[in-house]
Design a protein around this motif. Structure first.
Motif, mmCIF file in Angstrom:
data_model
loop_
_atom_site.group_PDB
_atom_site.id
_atom_site.type_symbol
_atom_site.label_atom_id
_atom_site.label_comp_id
_atom_site.label_asym_id
_atom_site.label_seq_id
_atom_site.Cartn_x
_atom_site.Cartn_y
_atom_site.Cartn_z
ATOM 1 N N GLY A 107 144.622 -39.428 81.168
ATOM 2 C CA GLY A 107 144.227 -39.410 79.771
ATOM 3 C C GLY A 107 142.927 -40.142 79.568
ATOM 4 N N GLY A 108 141.955 -39.858 80.420
ATOM 5 C CA GLY A 108 140.740 -40.670 80.520
ATOM 6 C C GLY A 108 139.742 -40.540 79.389
ATOM 7 N N GLY A 109 139.943 -39.609 78.462
ATOM 8 C CA GLY A 109 139.104 -39.547 77.269
ATOM 9 C C GLY A 109 137.638 -39.297 77.545
ATOM 10 N N ILE A 110 136.775 -40.214 77.108
ATOM 11 C CA ILE A 110 135.330 -40.046 77.259
ATOM 12 C C ILE A 110 134.822 -40.564 78.597
ATOM 13 C CG2 ILE A 110 134.858 -40.011 74.788
ATOM 14 C CD1 ILE A 110 134.042 -42.936 74.975
ATOM 15 N N GLY A 111 135.719 -41.080 79.430
ATOM 16 C CA GLY A 111 135.353 -41.367 80.809
ATOM 17 C C GLY A 111 134.837 -42.756 81.109
ATOM 18 N N THR A 112 134.935 -43.677 80.176
ATOM 19 C CA THR A 112 134.405 -45.026 80.414
ATOM 20 C C THR A 112 134.983 -45.641 81.679
ATOM 21 O OG1 THR A 112 134.025 -45.447 78.050
ATOM 22 C CG2 THR A 112 134.278 -47.367 79.483
ATOM 23 N N HIS A 113 136.301 -45.643 81.801
ATOM 24 C CA HIS A 113 136.941 -46.301 82.940
ATOM 25 C C HIS A 113 136.772 -45.500 84.228
ATOM 26 C CE1 HIS A 113 138.703 -48.354 79.498
ATOM 27 N NE2 HIS A 113 138.865 -49.381 80.311
ATOM 28 N N ALA A 114 136.763 -44.181 84.113
ATOM 29 C CA ALA A 114 136.555 -43.359 85.300
ATOM 30 C C ALA A 114 135.166 -43.580 85.889
ATOM 31 C CB ALA A 114 136.759 -41.881 84.953
#
Length: 250
Positions: A107-114
């Protein structure tokens, strides 16, 4: 966009400065000017909430997040990340403390943590999973702009990662949106390495004035969630004063 090297400019201070160039990435992805984007960001959360209750049916949450919200979720998440930078910076510090090997961002959304994880030398590969096709496309565009596309792969669901074992699982601001979060915990337990770490948070609350209409808050669901969590995971201490917790599987 100009590319940067794997570990350059993706530390916590870079996030606090501009969200890893979030505004420029989003304006290009949505094909709008930065001025227009600045006007849309403050109302992103309200626009998404306005879809409820007619568009959101709890028994069909998957369709809602995959099809109905469109690019509105990008704007809501971007606004949250930019206005809550201090909190999210601490979740990035926590991720840096535990992340290694194969990392699942669920559920990574906009990808900040990825993106931050992909730039860490101790992380071998990031598996980004998100139902929303716009989120997946946005993450791919951001990764390419930052020269990190070879460090991660993008998936709709865990089924497309079947058989993969993860050394780290990151699932932030997701579990409260699931009609059966206990089942998701069991999925994480099955795919997490025995010595791995899961970074999780949750917020089973619709708000004092209904400001979080997409969150599940049924008491029986919450009770079952905590019973499942306590039966399958042991909490690991960390020093950050945030809601996100670290767990190892039992």
């Amino acid at each position: 966009m100009q590319q940067v090297s794997r570990s350059a400019a993706l530390d916590v201070e870079a996030f606090r400065a501009d969200g890893f160039d979030l505004r420029r990435h989003l304006s290009r992805f949505l094909d709008c000017s930065l001025i227009e984007l600045e006007a849309r960001l403050p109302v992103g959360t309200d626009d998404l909430a306005a879809l409820h209750p007619g568009a959101f049916q709890p028994e069909d949450a998957t369709t809602f997040y995959e099809d109905t919200v469109g690019t509105g979720h990008l704007l809501e998440l971007a606004a949250w990340h930019l206005t809550s930078a201090d909190y999210i910076a601490d979740t990035l510090r926590l991720q840096e403390q535990f992340a290694r090997g194969h990392l699942l961002d669920f559920g990574g959304g906009i990808g900040t943590h990825a993106l931050a994880a992909a730039a860490l030398p101790q992380v071998e590969h990031v598996w980004f999973v998100d139902l929303n096709p716009h989120n997946r496309q946005f993450l791919q565009a951001r990764a390419a702009a930052l020269g990190l596309e070879h460090r991660l792969s993008v998936h709709r669901d865990l089924a497309s990662c079947r058989g993969q074992r993860f050394d780290t699982v990151v699932c932030l601001d997701v579990l409260e949106h699931l009609p059966d979060p206990s089942a998701q915990l069991l999925e994480f337990h099955r795919c997490l390495a025995a010595d791995g770490t899961a970074l999780l948070n949750w917020y089973f609350f619709k708000g004092h004035n209904g400001e979080y209409p997409f969150h599940f808050d049924d008491p029986a669901l919450v009770d079952q969630f905590f019973r499942t969590l306590q039966a399958h995971f042991l909490e690991r201490f960390h020093p950050w004063l945030i809601t996100t917790r670290a767990y190892r599987p039992l």
